[in-house]
Design a protein around this motif. Structure first.
Motif, PDB file in Angstrom:
ATOM      1  N   UNK A  70       0.944  -1.209   0.039  1.00 13.98           N
ATOM      2  CA  UNK A  70      -0.197   0.051  -0.037  1.00 13.98           C
ATOM      3  C   UNK A  70       0.912   1.320  -0.013  1.00 13.98           C
ATOM      4  N   UNK A  71       1.920   1.315   0.829  1.00 16.28           N
ATOM      5  CA  UNK A  71       2.733   2.472   1.123  1.00 16.28           C
ATOM      6  C   UNK A  71       3.422   2.865  -0.312  1.00 16.28           C
ATOM      7  N   UNK A  72       3.917   1.784  -0.922  1.00 22.69           N
ATOM      8  CA  UNK A  72       5.047   1.988  -2.148  1.00 22.69           C
ATOM      9  C   UNK A  72       3.907   2.110  -3.478  1.00 22.69           C
ATOM     10  N   UNK A  73       2.654   1.891  -3.591  1.00 20.91           N
ATOM     11  CA  UNK A  73       1.797   1.910  -4.456  1.00 20.91           C
ATOM     12  C   UNK A  73       0.854   3.422  -4.339  1.00 20.91           C
ATOM     13  N   UNK A  74      -0.279   2.923  -3.829  1.00 19.36           N
ATOM     14  CA  UNK A  74      -1.402   3.995  -3.394  1.00 19.36           C
ATOM     15  C   UNK A  74      -1.306   4.883  -2.909  1.00 19.36           C
ATOM     16  N   UNK A  75      -0.551   4.762  -1.716  1.00 18.78           N
ATOM     17  CA  UNK A  75      -0.069   6.061  -0.694  1.00 18.78           C
ATOM     18  C   UNK A  75       0.641   6.918  -1.522  1.00 18.78           C
ATOM     19  N   UNK A  76       1.541   6.661  -2.245  1.00 18.97           N
ATOM     20  CA  UNK A  76       2.443   7.425  -3.215  1.00 18.97           C
ATOM     21  C   UNK A  76       1.674   8.378  -4.367  1.00 18.97           C
ATOM     22  N   UNK A  77       0.472   7.973  -4.810  1.00 21.61           N
ATOM     23  CA  UNK A  77      -0.082   8.489  -5.716  1.00 21.61           C
ATOM     24  C   UNK A  77      -0.376   9.965  -5.454  1.00 21.61           C
ATOM     25  N   UNK A  78      -0.395  10.823  -6.533  1.00 25.83           N
ATOM     26  CA  UNK A  78      -0.878  12.513  -6.454  1.00 25.83           C
ATOM     27  C   UNK A  78      -1.837  12.499  -7.440  1.00 25.83           C
ATOM     28  N   UNK A  79      -2.335  13.884  -7.089  1.00 25.80           N
ATOM     29  CA  UNK A  79      -3.506  14.448  -8.239  1.00 25.80           C
ATOM     30  C   UNK A  79      -2.620  15.281  -8.973  1.00 25.80           C
ATOM     31  N   UNK A  80      -2.826  15.244 -10.516  1.00 26.23           N
ATOM     32  CA  UNK A  80      -2.088  16.056 -11.409  1.00 26.23           C
ATOM     33  C   UNK A  80      -3.041  16.830 -12.077  1.00 26.23           C
ATOM     34  N   UNK A  81      -2.753  18.155 -12.391  1.00 23.74           N
ATOM     35  CA  UNK A  81      -3.661  19.047 -13.251  1.00 23.74           C
ATOM     36  C   UNK A  81      -2.524  19.818 -14.068  1.00 23.74           C
ATOM     37  N   UNK A  82      -2.771  20.054 -15.625  1.00 22.57           N
ATOM     38  CA  UNK A  82      -1.833  20.503 -16.265  1.00 22.57           C
ATOM     39  C   UNK A  82      -2.528  21.488 -16.965  1.00 22.57           C
ATOM     40  N   UNK A  83      -1.440  22.347 -17.311  1.00 22.29           N
ATOM     41  CA  UNK A  83      -1.974  23.761 -18.378  1.00 22.29           C
ATOM     42  C   UNK A  83      -0.496  23.766 -19.280  1.00 22.29           C
ATOM     43  N   UNK A  84      -0.829  24.794 -20.287  1.00 24.92           N
ATOM     44  CA  UNK A  84       0.110  25.192 -21.246  1.00 24.92           C
ATOM     45  C   UNK A  84       1.772  25.266 -20.970  1.00 24.92           C
ATOM     46  N   UNK A  85       1.779  25.741 -19.625  1.00 24.92           N
ATOM     47  CA  UNK A  85       3.156  25.993 -18.947  1.00 24.92           C
ATOM     48  C   UNK A  85       3.576  25.113 -17.843  1.00 24.92           C
ATOM     49  N   UNK A  90      -0.379  17.564  -6.494  1.00 28.13           N
ATOM     50  CA  UNK A  90      -1.114  17.739  -5.412  1.00 28.13           C
ATOM     51  C   UNK A  90      -1.134  16.339  -4.447  1.00 28.13           C
ATOM     52  N   UNK A  91      -0.789  16.438  -3.049  1.00 26.48           N
ATOM     53  CA  UNK A  91      -1.064  15.423  -2.211  1.00 26.48           C
ATOM     54  C   UNK A  91      -2.318  15.474  -1.632  1.00 26.48           C
ATOM     55  N   UNK A  92      -3.143  16.470  -1.696  1.00 22.85           N
ATOM     56  CA  UNK A  92      -4.669  16.673  -1.171  1.00 22.85           C
ATOM     57  C   UNK A  92      -4.297  17.354   0.006  1.00 22.85           C
ATOM     58  N   UNK A  93      -3.068  17.827   0.396  1.00 25.98           N
ATOM     59  CA  UNK A  93      -2.807  18.780   1.368  1.00 25.98           C
ATOM     60  C   UNK A  93      -2.055  20.053   0.917  1.00 25.98           C
ATOM     61  N   UNK A  94      -1.013  19.769   0.076  1.00 26.80           N
ATOM     62  CA  UNK A  94      -0.490  20.816  -0.609  1.00 26.80           C
ATOM     63  C   UNK A  94      -0.364  20.438  -2.090  1.00 26.80           C
ATOM     64  N   UNK A  95      -0.145  21.638  -2.695  1.00 29.15           N
ATOM     65  CA  UNK A  95       0.051  21.633  -4.428  1.00 29.15           C
ATOM     66  C   UNK A  95       1.065  22.608  -4.712  1.00 29.15           C
ATOM     67  N   UNK A  96       1.770  21.809  -5.619  1.00 27.37           N
ATOM     68  CA  UNK A  96       3.035  22.591  -6.343  1.00 27.37           C
ATOM     69  C   UNK A  96       3.147  22.756  -7.651  1.00 27.37           C
ATOM     70  N   UNK A 128       9.743  14.486  -3.716  1.00 24.34           N
ATOM     71  CA  UNK A 128      10.635  13.474  -4.047  1.00 24.34           C
ATOM     72  C   UNK A 128      11.035  13.698  -5.646  1.00 24.34           C
ATOM     73  N   UNK A 129      11.894  12.421  -5.940  1.00 24.11           N
ATOM     74  CA  UNK A 129      12.354  12.601  -7.407  1.00 24.11           C
ATOM     75  C   UNK A 129      11.443  11.900  -8.162  1.00 24.11           C
ATOM     76  N   UNK A 130      10.425  11.075  -8.024  1.00 25.83           N
ATOM     77  CA  UNK A 130       9.348  10.529  -8.810  1.00 25.83           C
ATOM     78  C   UNK A 130       7.821  11.202  -8.170  1.00 25.83           C
ATOM     79  N   UNK A 131       7.105  11.486  -9.399  1.00 21.91           N
ATOM     80  CA  UNK A 131       5.808  12.019  -9.096  1.00 21.91           C
ATOM     81  C   UNK A 131       4.776  10.723  -9.886  1.00 21.91           C
ATOM     82  N   UNK A 132       3.973  10.004  -9.155  1.00 23.11           N
ATOM     83  CA  UNK A 132       3.276   8.959  -9.647  1.00 23.11           C
ATOM     84  C   UNK A 132       1.740   9.274  -9.688  1.00 23.11           C
ATOM     85  N   UNK A 133       0.973   9.125 -10.794  1.00 15.61           N
ATOM     86  CA  UNK A 133      -0.294   9.395 -10.551  1.00 15.61           C
ATOM     87  C   UNK A 133      -1.129   8.284 -11.724  1.00 15.61           C
ATOM     88  N   UNK A 134      -2.326   8.186 -11.147  1.00 15.49           N
ATOM     89  CA  UNK A 134      -3.227   7.126 -11.948  1.00 15.49           C
ATOM     90  C   UNK A 134      -3.985   8.335 -12.934  1.00 15.49           C
TER      91      UNK A 134
END
Length: 160
Positions: A70-85, A90-96, A128-134
């Motif tokens: 669970x820790x190395x798969x689902x808990x590492x998932x992030x929410x990703x939104x994109x635009x032109x630039x 987001x990890x649902x607490x902070x967004x970068x 971290x060095x990886x961003x994983x999202x579904x």
């Protein structure tokens, strides 16, 4: 009066991300931790099979292995939104807000209507060095079709 530029972000993450990242691990951990605790505090004479070492120790092993999974798969998932630039993570607490040029490698794995996407970054960032999202494949492809320059940049970094 200060005028702000309107950013047109598009969500590419699946709605299932919230369930898999927060709900499933929370419910699983609470239930199986409570059950495991019960195995060690209940009277051995009331439930002899469940309190025997032949059940307790494999249960602990199963619990630790699945918790690690669970820790190395689902808990590492992030929410990703994109635009032109930029793309927004987001990890649902902070967004970068991050730039596409910081992506070193893109790994994608199709899972039916979903896609497991990992962006490996050139340098360690806030998550971290990886961003994983579904990703929702339809939303991801729609964004890439609307932004061919980003699609070309990311396809050049893809391992597939």
């Amino acid at each position: 009066m200060k005028v702000q530029k309107v950013v047109n972000m598009q969500r590419v993450s699946s709605n299932l991300t919230l369930f898999l990242k927060l709900f499933l691990p929370t419910v699983w951990i609470v239930f199986f931790t409570t059950f495991g605790t019960m195995l060690f505090i209940i009277d051995e004479y009331k439930l002899p099979f469940l309190t025997s070492p032949y059940f307790r120790y494999p249960y602990i092993l199963f619990f630790v292995l699945f918790l690690t999974l669970l820790y190395f798969t689902f808990i590492q998932l992030k929410r990703v939104e994109m635009d032109g630039q930029f793309y927004y993570v987001s990890n649902y607490m902070k967004t970068f807000r991050l730039v596409y040029d910081d992506i070193e490698k893109v790994d994608k794995m199709k899972l039916g209507p979903l896609m497991w996407v990992t962006y490996k970054l050139k340098a360690k960032g806030s998550f971290g060095k990886k961003i994983t999202f579904l990703a929702n494949t339809q939303l991801y492809n729609m964004f890439m079709n609307d932004h061919p320059e980003i699609a070309k940049l990311l396809d050049g970094k893809s391992s597939a």
